[in-house]
Design a protein around this motif. Structure first.
Motif, mmCIF file in Angstrom:
data_model
loop_
_atom_site.group_PDB
_atom_site.id
_atom_site.type_symbol
_atom_site.label_atom_id
_atom_site.label_comp_id
_atom_site.label_asym_id
_atom_site.label_seq_id
_atom_site.Cartn_x
_atom_site.Cartn_y
_atom_site.Cartn_z
ATOM 1 N N GLY A 220 27.963 63.332 36.722
ATOM 2 C CA GLY A 220 27.153 62.537 37.648
ATOM 3 C C GLY A 220 27.732 61.155 37.869
ATOM 4 N N GLU A 221 28.238 60.538 36.810
ATOM 5 C CA GLU A 221 28.846 59.203 36.924
ATOM 6 C C GLU A 221 30.155 59.258 37.703
ATOM 7 O OE1 GLU A 221 27.836 56.851 32.863
ATOM 8 O OE2 GLU A 221 28.947 58.739 32.598
ATOM 9 N N SER A 222 30.860 60.388 37.602
ATOM 10 C CA SER A 222 32.173 60.511 38.243
ATOM 11 C C SER A 222 32.075 60.555 39.765
ATOM 12 C CB SER A 222 32.883 61.775 37.753
ATOM 13 O OG SER A 222 33.077 61.737 36.364
ATOM 14 N N ILE A 223 30.937 61.016 40.288
ATOM 15 C CA ILE A 223 30.817 61.159 41.744
ATOM 16 C C ILE A 223 30.886 59.808 42.448
ATOM 17 C CG2 ILE A 223 29.308 61.921 43.612
ATOM 18 C CD1 ILE A 223 28.366 64.192 41.734
ATOM 19 N N PRO A 224 30.017 58.830 42.123
ATOM 20 C CA PRO A 224 30.148 57.537 42.811
ATOM 21 C C PRO A 224 31.427 56.800 42.427
ATOM 22 C CG PRO A 224 28.462 57.413 41.096
ATOM 23 C CD PRO A 224 28.845 58.847 41.221
ATOM 24 N N LYS A 225 31.843 56.915 41.147
ATOM 25 C CA LYS A 225 33.042 56.215 40.702
ATOM 26 C C LYS A 225 34.280 56.767 41.400
ATOM 27 C CE LYS A 225 35.081 53.235 37.997
ATOM 28 N NZ LYS A 225 34.814 51.784 38.081
ATOM 29 N N GLY A 226 34.404 58.080 41.470
ATOM 30 C CA GLY A 226 35.548 58.703 42.126
ATOM 31 C C GLY A 226 35.570 58.425 43.624
ATOM 32 N N THR A 227 34.384 58.449 44.252
ATOM 33 C CA THR A 227 34.295 58.158 45.692
ATOM 34 C C THR A 227 34.712 56.725 45.975
ATOM 35 O OG1 THR A 227 32.472 59.742 45.894
ATOM 36 C CG2 THR A 227 32.747 58.153 47.682
ATOM 37 N N GLU A 228 34.265 55.819 45.130
ATOM 38 C CA GLU A 228 34.653 54.412 45.293
ATOM 39 C C GLU A 228 36.161 54.243 45.153
ATOM 40 O OE1 GLU A 228 34.197 50.129 42.963
ATOM 41 O OE2 GLU A 228 33.043 51.867 42.272
ATOM 42 N N LYS A 229 36.748 54.917 44.166
ATOM 43 C CA LYS A 229 38.197 54.858 43.965
ATOM 44 C C LYS A 229 38.942 55.372 45.193
ATOM 45 C CE LYS A 229 38.906 55.545 39.000
ATOM 46 N NZ LYS A 229 39.493 56.510 38.050
#
Length: 448
Positions: free
Chosen positions: A322-331
């Motif tokens: 769940g944390e990876s979705i916004p973090k990866g999208t931001e990256k």
């Protein structure tokens, strides 16, 4: 053998990205009832093909691209004879402009989604690893190479601010966002004195030259033997885990001092001292001394092990899915923004195209000569986003050219003539061919 590993990674990455891009066009076209005649990864001649329904699926010999052939569409094939016939209901040209627009945006949309998914996956699987700035500064600062010296940095400098702002990680110094910043600066602590080092607007060009990125700056660490070259002095007297403490009476604390001391010896060829190497090392709590003939040697013959330093200085961050979705999208989007900014600098002339643009050969070198899945997917994610952006440019023969003409048709309610579209396609193809020749030639020149 190294080039084969690099080439394999390049071809796998590009084939994957081309396949998903063209698949985006295919899905949208079939959804709106258009006939798709051919779907090909690579350009002719064909190596292998099969037919399913109305569509031939092919793998072709020239791997740097691909295409999808949609009936009734003026594309790379320039099939003008078919365009002279009356439009058929299943043809691209017979469909409403908004449907044709979605078809042309299909490949771009899929590349954006794939790029985001790759960054989300990388974030989830690998997390993030950083070297803490404070740990570097407490350990003696940075080893500075020729590129860093050209900027005004010196070995032992401690970088404490970027653009006047505090930062947390060593990697922040090297990001394209930092190197592309307008009026950028490093604030350096040099023996207790604060110095402002300006980052020139074209400084990032130096990182496209062979080995330059590695000769900028790196954290200093102890000269602990990690790998020994065969047939060298080190192979006769050193063991993995040894720590060099003195060379020819010169105390050694950091690995860069080993390199500089040996270099000074080689430059002092007139001195009898350069004939012999007096080396003191620490092994298992004992200090051992070795004396070796050194006149014809280029180096001692070992690579220092950074792991003891990294174990103390590295910060690892893991993320749940769940944390990876916004973090990866931001990256993904921040990476794309940096690439677009760099491209804009090239267009405006702030950065030299010859130094900054890379084609297949340059990209192949970035993949590296060892197969690293983390690096492979990171670069593939960047390429996917850049492929989407480049295809959106309003250049005939690219998807963006079709989007431009279709947008004009939707707004003006007037369709450009087939003859105009055909000529625009030809002009676009000539432009792209010239650009490809320039980039390939530039890649070859930069090899030498």
């Amino acid at each position: 053998m190294d080039w084969m590993v690099m080439l394999a990674q390049l071809l796998l990455s590009l084939s994957f990205l081309v396949a998903v891009h063209e698949f985006g066009h295919l899905l949208a076209a079939k959804y709106f009832g258009m006939r798709v005649e051919q779907f090909s990864i690579g350009f002719p001649p064909k190596l292998f093909s099969f037919k399913k329904g109305e569509t031939e699926y092919a793998l072709s010999a020239i791997p740097l691209g691909g295409y999808v052939k949609i009936s009734g569409m003026i594309d790379e094939s320039l099939d003008t004879e078919a365009m002279k016939l009356a439009p058929q209901p299943w043809e691209f040209r017979a469909k409403p402009a908004w449907q044709r627009l979605i078809v042309m945006l299909g490949g771009i949309f899929v590349n954006v989604i794939v790029g985001i998914l790759i960054f989300i996956g990388i974030t989830y699987v690998y997390g993030e690893s950083y070297i803490l700035k404070d740990a570097v500064n407490e350990n003696g600062g940075y080893q500075v190479g020729p590129v860093g010296e050209s900027l005004g940095l010196k070995t032992g400098d401690k970088i404490i601010k970027i653009n006047g702002q505090d930062f947390e990680y060593y990697e922040d110094i090297l990001t394209p966002a930092t190197l592309l910043s307008t009026n950028g600066t490093y604030t350096v602590d040099r023996n207790g004195q604060l110095i402002e080092i300006a980052i020139p607007a074209d400084f990032i060009e130096k990182f496209n030259k062979k080995s330059s990125a590695r000769s900028f700056i790196a954290p200093r660490f102890a000269p602990i033997v990690g790998e020994i070259e065969k047939g060298t002095i080190a192979s006769k007297i050193l063991k993995v885990g040894d720590k060099v403490v003195e060379i020819n009476g010169q105390p050694i604390q950091y690995n860069d001092e080993v390199i500089s001391t040996v270099k000074a010896m080689k430059n002092d060829s007139a001195s009898a001292k350069s004939d012999s190497l007096l080396l003191k090392i620490e092994r298992g709590g004992e200090v051992l001394t070795f004396k070796e003939y050194f006149r014809n040697e280029k180096s001692i013959g070992f690579y220092a092990d950074p792991k003891p330093f990294i174990d103390k200085a590295e910060k690892k961050i893991t993320y749940g899915f769940g944390e990876s979705i916004p973090k990866g999208t931001e990256k993904a989007f921040s990476t794309l923004a940096v690439q677009v900014k760099a491209l804009s600098r090239v267009v405006t002339g702030a950065i030299s195209p010859q130094e900054s643009l890379s084609g297949p050969i340059g990209i192949m070198q970035v993949f590296g000569n060892e197969w690293d899945w983390s690096r492979f997917w990171s670069l593939t994610g960047v390429l996917s986003l850049m492929l989407a952006f480049m295809n959106l440019l309003p250049i005939p023969a690219l998807d963006g050219g079709h989007v431009m003409f279709l947008s004009y048709e939707i707004i003006s309610r007037r369709k450009p003539s087939d003859k105009f579209l055909e000529n625009a396609q030809k002009v676009g193809m000539v432009f792209l061919l010239a650009l490809m020749v320039f980039i390939f030639a530039n890649d070859i020149i930069k090899l030498f």
